[in-house]
Scaffold this motif. Structure first.
Motif, PDB file in Angstrom:
ATOM      1  N   ALA A  73      -6.282  10.904 -28.692  1.00 52.89           N
ATOM      2  CA  ALA A  73      -7.044  11.681 -27.982  1.00 52.89           C
ATOM      3  C   ALA A  73      -7.114  11.820 -26.385  1.00 52.89           C
ATOM      4  CB  ALA A  73      -8.692  11.328 -28.219  1.00 52.89           C
ATOM      5  N   GLY A  74      -7.626  12.896 -25.832  1.00 48.93           N
ATOM      6  CA  GLY A  74      -7.493  12.978 -24.416  1.00 48.93           C
ATOM      7  C   GLY A  74      -8.942  12.383 -23.867  1.00 48.93           C
ATOM      8  N   GLY A  75      -9.151  12.399 -22.684  1.00 46.60           N
ATOM      9  CA  GLY A  75     -10.455  12.170 -22.048  1.00 46.60           C
ATOM     10  C   GLY A  75     -10.715  12.715 -20.670  1.00 46.60           C
ATOM     11  N   ALA A  76      -9.658  13.224 -20.079  1.00 47.85           N
ATOM     12  CA  ALA A  76     -10.067  13.739 -18.726  1.00 47.85           C
ATOM     13  C   ALA A  76      -8.775  14.407 -18.290  1.00 47.85           C
ATOM     14  CB  ALA A  76     -10.528  13.063 -17.746  1.00 47.85           C
ATOM     15  N   SER A  77      -8.908  15.582 -17.490  1.00 47.43           N
ATOM     16  CA  SER A  77      -7.948  16.383 -16.789  1.00 47.43           C
ATOM     17  C   SER A  77      -8.414  16.353 -15.374  1.00 47.43           C
ATOM     18  CB  SER A  77      -7.563  17.749 -17.268  1.00 47.43           C
ATOM     19  OG  SER A  77      -6.873  18.474 -16.669  1.00 47.43           O
ATOM     20  N   GLY A  78      -7.432  16.318 -14.332  1.00 46.72           N
ATOM     21  CA  GLY A  78      -7.776  16.654 -12.733  1.00 46.72           C
ATOM     22  C   GLY A  78      -8.551  15.456 -12.329  1.00 46.72           C
ATOM     23  N   GLY A  79      -8.792  15.554 -10.970  1.00 48.09           N
ATOM     24  CA  GLY A  79      -9.750  14.343 -10.497  1.00 48.09           C
ATOM     25  C   GLY A  79      -8.750  13.624  -9.453  1.00 48.09           C
ATOM     26  N   SER A  80      -7.368  13.938  -9.373  1.00 42.17           N
ATOM     27  CA  SER A  80      -6.706  12.982  -8.620  1.00 42.17           C
ATOM     28  C   SER A  80      -6.170  13.986  -7.636  1.00 42.17           C
ATOM     29  CB  SER A  80      -5.321  12.703  -9.345  1.00 42.17           C
ATOM     30  OG  SER A  80      -5.648  11.703 -10.551  1.00 42.17           O
ATOM     31  N   GLY A  81      -5.801  12.889  -6.342  1.00 44.49           N
ATOM     32  CA  GLY A  81      -5.325  13.828  -5.230  1.00 44.49           C
ATOM     33  C   GLY A  81      -5.138  12.864  -4.109  1.00 44.49           C
ATOM     34  N   LEU A  82      -4.647  13.685  -2.885  1.00 45.98           N
ATOM     35  CA  LEU A  82      -4.217  12.799  -1.560  1.00 45.98           C
ATOM     36  C   LEU A  82      -5.295  13.059  -0.617  1.00 45.98           C
ATOM     37  CD1 LEU A  82      -2.180  11.069   0.252  1.00 45.98           C
ATOM     38  CD2 LEU A  82      -1.229  13.215   0.420  1.00 45.98           C
ATOM     39  N   VAL A  83      -5.972  11.843  -0.111  1.00 48.61           N
ATOM     40  CA  VAL A  83      -6.988  11.958   1.130  1.00 48.61           C
ATOM     41  C   VAL A  83      -6.179  11.363   2.154  1.00 48.61           C
ATOM     42  CG1 VAL A  83      -9.007  11.409   1.750  1.00 48.61           C
ATOM     43  CG2 VAL A  83      -8.777  12.266  -0.579  1.00 48.61           C
ATOM     44  N   VAL A  84      -6.489  12.122   3.322  1.00 48.68           N
ATOM     45  CA  VAL A  84      -6.061  11.419   4.567  1.00 48.68           C
ATOM     46  C   VAL A  84      -7.004  11.177   5.415  1.00 48.68           C
ATOM     47  CG1 VAL A  84      -3.589  12.479   4.369  1.00 48.68           C
ATOM     48  CG2 VAL A  84      -5.390  13.786   5.664  1.00 48.68           C
ATOM     49  N   ARG A  85      -6.836  10.339   6.620  1.00 48.27           N
ATOM     50  CA  ARG A  85      -7.557  10.188   7.669  1.00 48.27           C
ATOM     51  C   ARG A  85      -7.799  11.396   8.797  1.00 48.27           C
ATOM     52  NH1 ARG A  85      -5.300   5.538   9.767  1.00 48.27           N
ATOM     53  NH2 ARG A  85      -5.662   6.619  11.744  1.00 48.27           N
ATOM     54  N   GLN A  86      -8.589  11.716   9.193  1.00 48.40           N
ATOM     55  CA  GLN A  86      -8.843  13.002  10.078  1.00 48.40           C
ATOM     56  C   GLN A  86      -7.965  12.604  11.358  1.00 48.40           C
ATOM     57  OE1 GLN A  86     -12.412  15.360  10.294  1.00 48.40           O
ATOM     58  NE2 GLN A  86     -13.022  14.850   8.274  1.00 48.40           N
ATOM     59  N   ASP A  87      -8.106  11.472  11.557  1.00 53.50           N
ATOM     60  CA  ASP A  87      -7.412  11.221  12.889  1.00 53.50           C
ATOM     61  C   ASP A  87      -6.192  10.579  12.998  1.00 53.50           C
ATOM     62  OD1 ASP A  87      -7.967   8.837  11.903  1.00 53.50           O
ATOM     63  OD2 ASP A  87      -9.066   7.974  13.407  1.00 53.50           O
ATOM     64  N   ALA A  88      -5.295  10.610  11.544  1.00 50.54           N
ATOM     65  CA  ALA A  88      -3.936  10.232  11.380  1.00 50.54           C
ATOM     66  C   ALA A  88      -2.816  11.285  11.885  1.00 50.54           C
ATOM     67  CB  ALA A  88      -3.904   9.882   9.981  1.00 50.54           C
ATOM     68  N   ASP A  89      -3.259  12.248  12.391  1.00 47.07           N
ATOM     69  CA  ASP A  89      -2.394  13.431  12.673  1.00 47.07           C
ATOM     70  C   ASP A  89      -1.423  13.978  11.761  1.00 47.07           C
ATOM     71  OD1 ASP A  89      -1.296  15.177  14.766  1.00 47.07           O
ATOM     72  OD2 ASP A  89       0.402  13.760  15.227  1.00 47.07           O
TER      73      ASP A  89
ATOM     74  N   TRP B 243      -3.426   8.312  -2.153  1.00 46.16           N
ATOM     75  CA  TRP B 243      -3.334   9.014  -3.317  1.00 46.16           C
ATOM     76  C   TRP B 243      -4.157   8.507  -4.628  1.00 46.16           C
ATOM     77  CZ3 TRP B 243       0.729  13.059  -3.548  1.00 46.16           C
ATOM     78  CH2 TRP B 243       0.771  13.984  -4.442  1.00 46.16           C
ATOM     79  N   THR B 244      -5.256   8.618  -4.845  1.00 44.48           N
ATOM     80  CA  THR B 244      -6.176   8.157  -5.861  1.00 44.48           C
ATOM     81  C   THR B 244      -7.101   9.232  -6.664  1.00 44.48           C
ATOM     82  OG1 THR B 244      -7.841   6.140  -5.847  1.00 44.48           O
ATOM     83  CG2 THR B 244      -8.040   7.710  -4.291  1.00 44.48           C
ATOM     84  N   VAL B 245      -8.003   8.450  -7.131  1.00 40.97           N
ATOM     85  CA  VAL B 245      -8.555   9.315  -8.193  1.00 40.97           C
ATOM     86  C   VAL B 245     -10.179   9.076  -8.012  1.00 40.97           C
ATOM     87  CG1 VAL B 245      -8.862   7.289 -10.200  1.00 40.97           C
ATOM     88  CG2 VAL B 245      -8.588   9.695 -11.025  1.00 40.97           C
ATOM     89  N   GLU B 246     -10.890  10.197  -8.764  1.00 44.20           N
ATOM     90  CA  GLU B 246     -12.272  10.154  -8.800  1.00 44.20           C
ATOM     91  C   GLU B 246     -12.919   9.070  -9.188  1.00 44.20           C
ATOM     92  OE1 GLU B 246     -13.870  11.672  -6.629  1.00 44.20           O
ATOM     93  OE2 GLU B 246     -13.045  13.772  -6.164  1.00 44.20           O
ATOM     94  N   PRO B 247     -14.026   8.595  -8.566  1.00 46.09           N
ATOM     95  CA  PRO B 247     -14.917   9.232  -7.766  1.00 46.09           C
ATOM     96  C   PRO B 247     -14.310   8.442  -6.391  1.00 46.09           C
ATOM     97  CG  PRO B 247     -15.893   7.146  -8.477  1.00 46.09           C
ATOM     98  CD  PRO B 247     -14.722   7.256  -9.241  1.00 46.09           C
ATOM     99  N   TRP B 248     -13.056   7.992  -6.262  1.00 42.30           N
ATOM    100  CA  TRP B 248     -12.672   7.367  -5.154  1.00 42.30           C
ATOM    101  C   TRP B 248     -12.273   8.434  -3.829  1.00 42.30           C
ATOM    102  CZ3 TRP B 248     -14.043   2.695  -4.029  1.00 42.30           C
ATOM    103  CH2 TRP B 248     -14.353   1.782  -4.990  1.00 42.30           C
ATOM    104  N   LEU B 249     -11.785   9.610  -4.579  1.00 42.05           N
ATOM    105  CA  LEU B 249     -11.480  10.923  -3.736  1.00 42.05           C
ATOM    106  C   LEU B 249     -12.531  11.230  -2.863  1.00 42.05           C
ATOM    107  CD1 LEU B 249      -9.233  13.114  -5.750  1.00 42.05           C
ATOM    108  CD2 LEU B 249      -8.163  11.827  -3.740  1.00 42.05           C
ATOM    109  N   SER B 250     -13.595  11.450  -3.483  1.00 43.40           N
ATOM    110  CA  SER B 250     -14.971  11.831  -2.667  1.00 43.40           C
ATOM    111  C   SER B 250     -15.542  10.705  -1.961  1.00 43.40           C
ATOM    112  CB  SER B 250     -15.908  12.282  -3.880  1.00 43.40           C
ATOM    113  OG  SER B 250     -15.343  13.308  -4.536  1.00 43.40           O
ATOM    114  N   ARG B 251     -15.374   9.502  -2.363  1.00 40.68           N
ATOM    115  CA  ARG B 251     -15.950   8.474  -1.490  1.00 40.68           C
ATOM    116  C   ARG B 251     -15.114   8.464  -0.279  1.00 40.68           C
ATOM    117  NH1 ARG B 251     -17.378   2.772  -4.088  1.00 40.68           N
ATOM    118  NH2 ARG B 251     -18.238   2.570  -2.099  1.00 40.68           N
ATOM    119  N   LEU B 252     -13.921   8.649  -0.430  1.00 39.09           N
ATOM    120  CA  LEU B 252     -12.989   8.414   1.081  1.00 39.09           C
ATOM    121  C   LEU B 252     -13.362   9.601   1.916  1.00 39.09           C
ATOM    122  CD1 LEU B 252      -9.561   7.529  -0.397  1.00 39.09           C
ATOM    123  CD2 LEU B 252     -10.972   6.036   0.936  1.00 39.09           C
ATOM    124  N   GLU B 253     -13.828  10.800   1.396  1.00 31.39           N
ATOM    125  CA  GLU B 253     -14.340  11.995   1.918  1.00 31.39           C
ATOM    126  C   GLU B 253     -15.467  11.794   2.746  1.00 31.39           C
ATOM    127  OE1 GLU B 253     -12.687  16.088   0.342  1.00 31.39           O
ATOM    128  OE2 GLU B 253     -13.402  14.668  -1.231  1.00 31.39           O
TER     129      GLU B 253
END
Length: 338
Positions: A105-121, A187-197
């Protein structure tokens, strides 16, 4: 002639099966999951007991940080089934020649991505020279996605003479090193994407759904040991029925589900998520029983392209969706495709 009563008892004992019936089902289910929003059905059911009530036996839960460890637990018979991401499942299926487990079975789709520091240029795709980007674990789903994405844009890793560093770090360590400015992004997955934000001032550079047709790709699915499946058909049928029902409950009221999930995540990890974090994480994830099989095959091709898989991936037999489709038919829901 003298006889040995103890020998007679031993002979009788040897022919008595260890279980009362060769077809008797398991008395517990050993089930793995991650304490992440992308494993919401497992977290939700662990909190509320929906899986256990449906299958009729206790569940022994195991929590993992990333997929390769969960697949290894299946290999060593430490668990019977686990929620896991696509790339560890692909690697494990090929490594075992398809003999250890199947996806049911499946479970989830989406929720992954790349978060960067705003001061990382980092303003665009050309700004990653000399940067360090974290992923949850070498070879896990987000790690492979990152390697493919950067490779397609011409980046070489530092260990191969290039300028980009991909650093495997557990999600909690990512958060710490992000705050200390020891990594430039993750490059990680929720809830860590949102926590980093929200907690570390990060900025979402790329939502991975933009890389997939219709924005749908498998993030989590449910894999089960072949041996356990063969001996526990009724239990697995009931587990899948519970999975569908829990998915419907979550989707029917995500705000209420978020409260349940947050309380359970606090119990499992020792810390609840801020309301804003879990609300955004829930928005980014589609909760589904559909394994979105086409995306799994695309992930396998990508892993082969970057050299994680040495030979062309043969995934024939990785799915066993007949029981899920029977459950869906009984509930008057559309079948899923292999």
């Amino acid at each position: 002639m003298k006889t040995n009563p103890q020998a007679g008892l031993l002979a009788v004992w040897l022919v008595i099966p260890l279980s009362t019936s060769a077809s008797e089902e398991a008395r517990q289910l050993r089930l793995g999951h991650f304490p992440n929003i992308t494993h919401a059905q497992a977290v939700y059911a662990r909190a509320g007991g929906q899986f256990e009530r449906k299958i009729g036996v206790p569940i022994k839960w195991s929590s993992f940080n990333a997929g390769p460890t969960a697949i290894e637990a299946l290999f060593t018979d430490a668990i019977d089934a686990t929620f896991v991401g696509p790339n560890p499942a692909i690697n494990g299926f090929i490594k075992s020649r398809g003999e250890k487990f199947v996806i049911i079975a499946g479970g989830a789709s989406g929720g992954s991505g790349l978060v960067v520091r705003q001061d990382a240029d980092i303003q665009n795709e050309k700004d990653f020279d000399g940067k360090t980007i974290a992923t949850p674990q070498l070879g896990n789903t987000q790690d492979v996605a990152a390697r493919v994405w950067f490779g397609e844009r011409g980046y070489q890793l530092r260990e191969k003479g290039g300028t980009l560093t991909l650093l495997p770090l557990s999600n909690p360590d990512q958060l710490t090193m992000f705050r200390k400015k020891q990594i430039d992004g993750a490059w990680t997955v929720e809830p860590w994407l949102s926590r980093l934000e929200f907690e570390s001032g990060g900025e979402l550079f790329l939502d991975e759904k933009k890389l997939w047709p219709n924005g749908r790709y498998v993030t989590t699915h449910l894999a089960v040991s072949k041996r356990f499946l063969a001996g526990n058909r009724k239990l697995i049928t009931n587990l899948l029925a519970a999975l569908v029902e829990v998915t419907q409950q979550i989707n029917a009221d995500k705000a209420a589900a978020a409260q349940v999930l947050n309380a359970e995540l606090k119990r499992e990890t020792g810390k609840a998520l801020p309301d804003a974090v879990i609300a955004r994480a829930m928005e980014r994830v589609e909760f589904t029983w559909d394994p979105i099989s086409s995306s799994l095959r695309k992930s396998a091709e990508a892993a082969h392209k970057i050299g994680f898989l040495r030979t062309h991936p043969d995934l024939k037999g990785i799915y066993s969706l007949t029981t899920l489709n029977e459950v869906l038919q009984e509930k008057h829901l559309a079948a899923v495709a292999e």
